[in-house]
Design an enzyme around this catalytic site. Structure first.
Site, PDB file in Angstrom:
ATOM      1  N   HIS A 165      35.474  60.090 -60.303  1.00 16.86           N
ATOM      2  CA  HIS A 165      35.183  58.666 -60.127  1.00 16.86           C
ATOM      3  C   HIS A 165      33.681  58.441 -60.125  1.00 16.86           C
ATOM      4  O   HIS A 165      33.185  57.537 -60.787  1.00 16.86           O
ATOM      5  CB  HIS A 165      35.795  58.150 -58.818  1.00 16.86           C
ATOM      6  CG  HIS A 165      35.547  56.700 -58.594  1.00 16.86           C
ATOM      7  ND1 HIS A 165      34.425  56.235 -57.960  1.00 16.86           N
ATOM      8  CD2 HIS A 165      36.266  55.626 -58.940  1.00 16.86           C
ATOM      9  CE1 HIS A 165      34.462  54.917 -57.923  1.00 16.86           C
ATOM     10  NE2 HIS A 165      35.578  54.504 -58.490  1.00 16.86           N
ATOM     11  N   ASP A 166      32.934  59.232 -59.379  1.00 17.89           N
ATOM     12  CA  ASP A 166      31.483  59.076 -59.323  1.00 17.89           C
ATOM     13  C   ASP A 166      30.844  59.291 -60.683  1.00 17.89           C
ATOM     14  O   ASP A 166      29.902  58.589 -61.048  1.00 17.89           O
ATOM     15  CB  ASP A 166      30.878  60.022 -58.292  1.00 17.89           C
ATOM     16  CG  ASP A 166      31.159  59.596 -56.865  1.00 17.89           C
ATOM     17  OD1 ASP A 166      31.677  58.468 -56.678  1.00 17.89           O
ATOM     18  OD2 ASP A 166      30.884  60.377 -55.950  1.00 17.89           O
ATOM     19  N   VAL A 185      31.618  56.202 -62.852  1.00 17.32           N
ATOM     20  CA  VAL A 185      30.937  54.988 -62.392  1.00 17.32           C
ATOM     21  C   VAL A 185      29.501  54.969 -62.889  1.00 17.32           C
ATOM     22  O   VAL A 185      28.986  53.936 -63.299  1.00 17.32           O
ATOM     23  CB  VAL A 185      30.998  54.871 -60.862  1.00 17.32           C
ATOM     24  CG1 VAL A 185      30.074  53.781 -60.351  1.00 17.32           C
ATOM     25  CG2 VAL A 185      32.430  54.607 -60.426  1.00 17.32           C
TER      26      VAL A 185
END
Length: 65
Positions: A60-61, A64
């Site tokens: 996810h990081d 993003v």
């Protein structure tokens, strides 16, 4: 063995993200990677879902950014 593979995958994924690299704290806190690895192992042994959660967090990081 499964834990070692999970930790290795998490480290590989973390190093794939921009701005993250193994050895970043080598001078300021030389044992930080060993400390984090030991703590992650401890919690993954208690609850295997922690490892999966960490891998999702890294993905996810990365996406993003």
């Amino acid at each position: 063995m499964k834990l070692a593979v999970a930790v290795a995958c998490a480290l590989a994924l973390a190093s794939a993200c921009h701005g993250l690299q193994l050895g970043y704290y080598k001078r300021s806190c030389p044992r930080v990677e060993a400390i984090v690895r030991d703590e992650v192992k401890k919690f993954v042994y208690k609850d295997a879902g922690v490892g999966a959660g960490l891998i999702r967090l890294v993905f996810h990081d990365c996406f993003v950014e």
